[in-house]
Write an enzyme that holds these catalytic residues in place. Sequence first.
Site, PDB file in Angstrom:
ATOM      1  N   ARG A 271      35.679  40.360  64.875  1.00 38.21           N
ATOM      2  CA  ARG A 271      34.585  40.718  63.948  1.00 38.21           C
ATOM      3  C   ARG A 271      33.222  40.256  64.446  1.00 38.21           C
ATOM      4  O   ARG A 271      32.355  39.882  63.669  1.00 38.21           O
ATOM      5  CB  ARG A 271      34.860  40.142  62.549  1.00 38.21           C
TER       6      ARG A 271
ATOM      7  N   LYS B  78      30.316  42.146  62.875  1.00 42.83           N
ATOM      8  CA  LYS B  78      29.950  41.683  61.532  1.00 42.83           C
ATOM      9  C   LYS B  78      29.064  40.430  61.615  1.00 42.83           C
ATOM     10  O   LYS B  78      28.033  40.320  60.960  1.00 42.83           O
ATOM     11  CB  LYS B  78      31.243  41.363  60.766  1.00 42.83           C
TER      12      LYS B  78
ATOM     13  N   ILE C 156      37.437  41.020  31.492  1.00 40.92           N
ATOM     14  CA  ILE C 156      38.355  41.790  32.336  1.00 40.92           C
ATOM     15  C   ILE C 156      39.345  40.907  33.088  1.00 40.92           C
ATOM     16  O   ILE C 156      40.345  41.386  33.608  1.00 40.92           O
ATOM     17  CB  ILE C 156      37.554  42.682  33.312  1.00 40.92           C
TER      18      ILE C 156
ATOM     19  N   SER D  45      38.659  37.878  35.536  1.00 44.08           N
ATOM     20  CA  SER D  45      38.209  36.756  36.359  1.00 44.08           C
ATOM     21  C   SER D  45      36.908  36.169  35.831  1.00 44.08           C
ATOM     22  O   SER D  45      36.082  36.881  35.269  1.00 44.08           O
ATOM     23  CB  SER D  45      38.016  37.214  37.802  1.00 44.08           C
TER      24      SER D  45
ATOM     25  N   TRP E 198      45.694  49.647  48.349  1.00 43.01           N
ATOM     26  CA  TRP E 198      44.892  48.694  49.107  1.00 43.01           C
ATOM     27  C   TRP E 198      45.693  47.979  50.192  1.00 43.01           C
ATOM     28  O   TRP E 198      45.269  46.961  50.715  1.00 43.01           O
ATOM     29  CB  TRP E 198      44.205  47.702  48.150  1.00 43.01           C
TER      30      TRP E 198
ATOM     31  N   ASP F 254      46.073  45.772  35.897  1.00 40.45           N
ATOM     32  CA  ASP F 254      44.866  46.418  36.416  1.00 40.45           C
ATOM     33  C   ASP F 254      45.204  47.549  37.375  1.00 40.45           C
ATOM     34  O   ASP F 254      46.014  47.374  38.281  1.00 40.45           O
ATOM     35  CB  ASP F 254      44.021  45.401  37.209  1.00 40.45           C
TER      36      ASP F 254
ATOM     37  N   HIS G 135      27.787  44.121  38.112  1.00 38.60           N
ATOM     38  CA  HIS G 135      27.416  44.101  39.530  1.00 38.60           C
ATOM     39  C   HIS G 135      26.017  43.583  39.753  1.00 38.60           C
ATOM     40  O   HIS G 135      25.576  43.444  40.887  1.00 38.60           O
ATOM     41  CB  HIS G 135      27.592  45.487  40.136  1.00 38.60           C
TER      42      HIS G 135
HETATM   43  N1  GLN Z   1      41.317  41.425  36.604  1.00 32.55           N
HETATM   44  C1  GLN Z   1      40.500  41.639  37.741  1.00 32.55           C
HETATM   45  C2  GLN Z   1      39.255  40.765  37.676  1.00 32.55           C
HETATM   46  O1  GLN Z   1      38.755  40.565  36.622  1.00 32.55           O
HETATM   47  C3  GLN Z   1      40.084  43.080  37.872  1.00 32.55           C
HETATM   48  C4  GLN Z   1      39.289  43.326  39.113  1.00 32.55           C
HETATM   49  C5  GLN Z   1      38.964  44.758  39.375  1.00 32.55           C
HETATM   50  O2  GLN Z   1      38.848  45.558  38.506  1.00 32.55           O
HETATM   51  N2  GLN Z   1      38.757  45.108  40.588  1.00 32.55           N
HETATM   52  O3  GLN Z   1      38.733  40.300  38.658  1.00 32.55           O
HETATM   53 ZN    ZN Z   2      37.029  46.324  37.618  1.00 38.97          ZN
END
Ligand code: GLN
Ligand code: ZN
Length: 762
Positions: free
Chosen positions: A16, A19, A435, A437, A565, A603, A698
């Site tokens: 890398r 990078k 969600i 984390s 993934w 998820d 984000h």
């Molecule tokens: N449960 C995961 C988190 O909250 C979902 C992450 C995601 O949607 N990529 O990080």
């Molecule tokens: Zn997400």
Amino acid sequence: MIKSSVLGYPRIGEDREWKRALEAFWSGKLEESEFHRELQEIRLNHLRKQQEKGVDLIPVNDFSYYDHVLDTATMFGIIPKRFSYEGGVVPLSVYYGIARGTKDAAASEMTKWFNTNYHYIVPELEGVSPALTENKPLLAYREAKEKLGIEGKPVIVGPLTFLKLSKGYSKSETDSWLGKLLPLYVQLLQELEAEGVQWVQIDEPILVTKLSADDVQHLKSIYETFAAAVPNLNIMLQTYFESVAYYKEIVSLPVTGIGLDFVHGFSGNISSIKEVGFPSDKILGAGIIDGRGIWKASLREKLKVIEALSEFVTNDRLIVQSSCSLLHVPVTVRNETKLLSELRNALAFADEKLGELVLLAKAVSSGGTGVTAELEECDRVLQALEHSSERNRKEIQHAVADISGQQPKRSVPFSERHLAQQKRWQLPIFPTTTIGSFPQSAEVRKARQLWRKGDWDNEQYADFIREQIDIWIKLQEEIGLDVLVHGEFERTDMVEFFGEKLAGFAFTQFGWVQSYGSRCVKPPIIFGDVAFEEAMTVEETKYAQSKTERPVKGMLTGPITIMNWSFVREDISREQIAYQLAYALRQEVEALEEAGIGMIQVDEPAVREGLPLKEEDQANYLAWAVKAFRMTTCTVRDTTQIHTHMCYCEFHDMIDSIEEMDADVISIETSRSHGELIHSFELNTYKLGIGLGVYDIHSPRIPRVEEMTSMIERALRVLDPKLFWINPDCGLKTRGYQETVESLRNMVEATQIARAKHSLKV
Ligand code: GLN
Ligand code: ZN
């Protein structure tokens, strides 16, 4: 003599180094001149490797300082107005500004390159007048020739693909845009021709997607223009990722060579060739070594493919190629010392694929003599993997065959479950949750490092994780959230975490691939039968639940996301792999339920990514993806609430499939899909529990209460208030502590306002 060629080589380097150079330059640690020098070194090194292996046609201009679509845009002077640019060669500050944003101007959008995990920068055409700023392919060609004596094959993104991937113009302006771009392409190609370039590879992957009659017309006029302008330049019109839709029209275009994918588009392209034939005056670029997969090819099978093709094309008109650029695979297996030998021996990353291509060309040219030893060796390693005990977990195979024969279904329909769950949980109207984390602070990352290095023992690390859970359970209660999470502090990555705990996975040390810009990912390899070995998330979830009266959701990554993934084995179908994962994850779901966890979130952010490029294959994929999700979740009690979460891309055209997943509650990202998702709920009512993200995680910005109130009101115009949840639009692991707490407080306040307004009405 049959020739070998590659469509593109990875940029990131064996370790890398690409990078690191980019990031050092961005942070001001590397001077611009030194930066150019380092990148040149990397670039030449990649060319040298291909030269040493004996590849006949070596691509140039496939290298990039960030992304090849951005290179194309900047080469044509397509720079959004918000960046101050005054013409001429585009300075790096502008180039990287478009890619990453500056303090005054937002970055351009990025999006997935077809069905890969590579993201390109979307060119913005609005308000710009294109002009050729420099002839990059020509510079790359000269460099390879002068420094290494390589007669390179410049690679450029074709006009139709470029235009169709751009935004900021309307369909009716296609003609006028082609009118502006074509003269620039022509100038560029004429300069290449004048230089004495033999071959140029013009990438038109858009040709594997559905085209309109207009598009086909445009295609004709583009390549007729080129043929007239550069009669002495050999153009390889290159397609990849699938079979082409308009085979007949494409092979009759006035170009010297047509590049087709005989790996990912094998059946479509082979049947087209059989039906229509291949023009005797053209060269076929046969993509037979998988540019996206990581497995060694069965050379015998590949020779059979070549043999089948030779019915239609003579050997001197055949070039064996990678199916697409090798950008999508890691650089080399050479440095992987920790893998099981039966796995390692069966892998082929970019460098090993070069060897395969050269060997195949040699084998065909020599009529199969002189390569017997290599063919035998190849058979041997592929068989060893096939017979590996990892691929032969009979009990898993039987169990999965058994459950995949049934239609997975919760015991009662949602309407009934919903009542039972309401009774059990007594949640207020508009329940609030997150969600999964919470911020992965420097402290959390440090702790994990200490533990991984062995400085901390398991107990110390577990204690640390418990402390984090304590802090965040308390915080969530204080903020006033209704459904809590443990925070996922023990996870670096939502796929790796499960992959490390399930059987059937392997992890490379250096198997990085570029995802976007300098960001690289190291996907796990699913190489064996996947099996559940022991509970993976129960400890932390149970602990968190013991600290609060409020429900804590268990958190899992779903089967389709884990699969999409990862690099996966190819001896069984993706559908089968998904079912194996589902079967393993179902056991985790059951273990959580057994441990008293009553809400479980599975998820599936990556469902959309696996969508086949061909429309006719999409329904089937969605059907088994939904089935895998249901397999994972269907065995729980009625009162156990299944949640799911989706994000990252546009879901508005697959609402039916999402509904069929039959999750009691879904939280789904809306902030970046520009209202399309909300609009699609106007057209069809969604009948299950749903939370539309009310703020964009984000950005570090703390959303104001009123912004969220208006998001909520907007959603409530199309969604049933009795089924509506309130949550951020994704996990919070990349955010800071302070901003997370403040944002969530505002979210709860917005919820209270909404409750006051709506509770009388429901
Ligand atoms: N449960 C995961 C988190 O909250 C979902 C992450 C995601 O949607 N990529 O990080
Ligand atoms: Zn997400």
